[in-house]
Design a protein around this motif. Structure first.
Motif, PDB file in Angstrom:
ATOM      1  N   MET A 203     -12.309  21.015 -42.386  1.00  0.00           N
ATOM      2  CA  MET A 203     -12.263  20.559 -40.995  1.00  0.00           C
ATOM      3  C   MET A 203     -11.982  21.795 -40.154  1.00  0.00           C
ATOM      4  N   THR A 204     -12.861  22.097 -39.207  1.00  0.00           N
ATOM      5  CA  THR A 204     -12.745  23.349 -38.460  1.00  0.00           C
ATOM      6  C   THR A 204     -13.283  23.179 -37.040  1.00  0.00           C
ATOM      7  N   GLU A 205     -12.874  24.124 -36.156  1.00  0.00           N
ATOM      8  CA  GLU A 205     -13.451  24.160 -34.806  1.00  0.00           C
ATOM      9  C   GLU A 205     -14.670  25.077 -34.764  1.00  0.00           C
ATOM     10  N   ASP A 206     -14.899  25.812 -35.853  1.00  0.00           N
ATOM     11  CA  ASP A 206     -15.951  26.827 -35.835  1.00  0.00           C
ATOM     12  C   ASP A 206     -17.256  26.292 -36.443  1.00  0.00           C
ATOM     13  N   PHE A 207     -18.189  25.942 -35.576  1.00  0.00           N
ATOM     14  CA  PHE A 207     -19.433  25.318 -36.014  1.00  0.00           C
ATOM     15  C   PHE A 207     -20.219  26.267 -36.935  1.00  0.00           C
ATOM     16  N   PRO A 233     -13.631  20.090 -22.840  1.00  0.00           N
ATOM     17  CA  PRO A 233     -14.295  21.263 -22.282  1.00  0.00           C
ATOM     18  C   PRO A 233     -15.457  20.813 -21.388  1.00  0.00           C
ATOM     19  N   ASP A 234     -15.877  21.675 -20.409  1.00  0.00           N
ATOM     20  CA  ASP A 234     -17.003  21.237 -19.578  1.00  0.00           C
ATOM     21  C   ASP A 234     -18.299  21.280 -20.412  1.00  0.00           C
ATOM     22  N   THR A 235     -19.346  20.639 -19.885  1.00  0.00           N
ATOM     23  CA  THR A 235     -20.568  20.424 -20.658  1.00  0.00           C
ATOM     24  C   THR A 235     -21.184  21.727 -21.180  1.00  0.00           C
ATOM     25  N   ASP A 236     -21.219  22.772 -20.328  1.00  0.00           N
ATOM     26  CA  ASP A 236     -21.835  24.037 -20.763  1.00  0.00           C
ATOM     27  C   ASP A 236     -21.040  24.673 -21.888  1.00  0.00           C
ATOM     28  N   ASP A 237     -19.714  24.662 -21.739  1.00  0.00           N
ATOM     29  CA  ASP A 237     -18.840  25.249 -22.754  1.00  0.00           C
ATOM     30  C   ASP A 237     -18.979  24.447 -24.060  1.00  0.00           C
ATOM     31  N   TYR A 238     -19.023  23.126 -23.920  1.00  0.00           N
ATOM     32  CA  TYR A 238     -19.163  22.266 -25.099  1.00  0.00           C
ATOM     33  C   TYR A 238     -20.480  22.598 -25.820  1.00  0.00           C
ATOM     34  N   HIS A 239     -21.554  22.675 -25.058  1.00  0.00           N
ATOM     35  CA  HIS A 239     -22.868  22.928 -25.677  1.00  0.00           C
ATOM     36  C   HIS A 239     -22.879  24.299 -26.363  1.00  0.00           C
ATOM     37  N   ARG A 240     -22.260  25.282 -25.714  1.00  0.00           N
ATOM     38  CA  ARG A 240     -22.247  26.641 -26.282  1.00  0.00           C
ATOM     39  C   ARG A 240     -21.491  26.658 -27.612  1.00  0.00           C
ATOM     40  N   ARG A 241     -20.375  25.933 -27.691  1.00  0.00           N
ATOM     41  CA  ARG A 241     -19.555  26.011 -28.917  1.00  0.00           C
ATOM     42  C   ARG A 241     -19.873  24.931 -29.957  1.00  0.00           C
ATOM     43  N   TRP A 242     -20.216  23.729 -29.486  1.00  0.00           N
ATOM     44  CA  TRP A 242     -20.408  22.637 -30.455  1.00  0.00           C
ATOM     45  C   TRP A 242     -21.768  21.956 -30.361  1.00  0.00           C
TER      46      TRP A 242
END
Ligand code: NCD
Length: 309
Positions: A203-207, A233-242
């Motif tokens: 289980m991790t935050e790192d995709f 997180p805002d939509t752009d940040d979410y898309h970039r990371r996850w």
């Protein structure tokens, strides 16, 4: 087996038999010969939450087996006048309905009801709050088997809002019972469970780390309706990371397939190129939904019906 609420009610051989039946129906779902199977039976869809593919595929599945279908949504029924789920179900029993497919925002609402009282009608869970969504997991497993030949050696990443996802919970439950031992969960910390669930290997935050060598990725929507004040997180940040885009998908195994139960929020959890790309199984999942639900009705009603008639 009277109800289908989660996979705890099924033995390993029961799960195998159900999956086999799903795959059989998927070869010829619209065969007119299937129409005698539930001839004369009445199935009700009782939905207290929004749905397109789940409700419609339960309806098509029932029709293909020859059953009559009645659709009830919370708006426009006595639910609006404050009737409890239990009273609504008892009304349906008195009318002579054979099975009720229920989607409800409250987790474990059907499990609690059947413990409290014998319900003389087959109940099918079409999603209970943050609890379970077993018909979705069944169709996902059948879709993976059809695409890959088997589940042997599957390395699955489930990404997004795991904390609120009944789809993730049911998939972990079913796939681990079917022998999948590499299930990884990824998402922002606030959308992951507090503790790593049983049968999950990472289980991790790192995709990017989670994707290494994966051969299936199941993307999930952020379930805003269940957030209860969590900061996101805002939509752009979410898309970039996850979010999953073509470049990130290249980090997985070259044969990696992509699943999503829908509805997809394009540009948030997934780019258009991935949703519509050659590795996407999203449309196959929707098609498999009908066969999965035919197999569930068949298991609950067909043999019981033969005895009762
Ligand atoms: C899912 C659900 O309702 O749990 N959708 C579905 O049944 N196809 C997932 C979701 O709503 O994000």
């Amino acid at each position: 087996m009277q109800h289908f609420l989660d996979f705890n009610q099924l033995s390993d051989s029961g799960i195998e038999a159900l999956l086999k039946q799903v795959l059989e129906y998927s070869h010829q779902p619209a065969d007119p010969g299937h129409r005698q199977i539930l001839d004369g039976r009445v199935i009700t869809n009782l939905f207290y939450e929004a749905s397109t593919r789940t409700r419609v595929s339960f309806e098509v599945a029932a029709h293909r087996l020859g059953a009559e279908v009645i659709n009830i949504s919370a708006g426009g029924s006595s639910v609006e006048k404050g009737e409890s789920l239990r009273d609504t179900l008892e009304t349906l029993v008195s009318i002579g309905v054979d099975a009720v497919v229920v989607r409800h925002p409250q987790t474990a609402v059907l499990n609690d009801l059947v413990v409290e009282k014998d319900i003389e009608i087959a109940l099918i869970n079409a999603g209970d709050g943050c609890g379970h969504h077993p018909s979705q997991a069944l169709l996902d497993a059948a879709t993976l088997i059809t695409a890959r030949g088997s589940l042997v050696g599957l390395k699955l990443v489930i990404a997004g809002d795991i904390r609120h996802s009944r789809v993730a919970r049911s998939n972990i439950q079913l796939l681990s019972r079917l022998g999948v031992d590499d299930i990884r969960l990824v998402g922002p910390k606030q959308l992951l469970p507090d503790e790593c669930p049983q049968n999950v290997s990472l289980m991790t935050e790192d995709f990017d780390i989670a994707l290494a060598d994966a051969n299936a990725v199941m993307m999930l929507r952020i379930q805003h309706e269940r957030m209860g004040g969590l900061e996101l997180p805002d939509t752009d940040d979410y898309h970039r990371r996850w979010g999953l885009d073509k470049a990130r998908l290249m980090l997985a195994h070259p044969d990696c397939v992509v699943l999503h139960p829908g509805p997809v929020n394009r540009g948030v959890e997934m780019s258009n190129a991935v949703a519509d790309g050659s590795q996407s199984l999203i449309r196959s999942q929707v098609a498999m939904g009908v066969s999965a639900r035919m197999a569930i009705f068949d298991m609950l009603l067909a043999s019981a019906g033969a005895g009762q008639r």
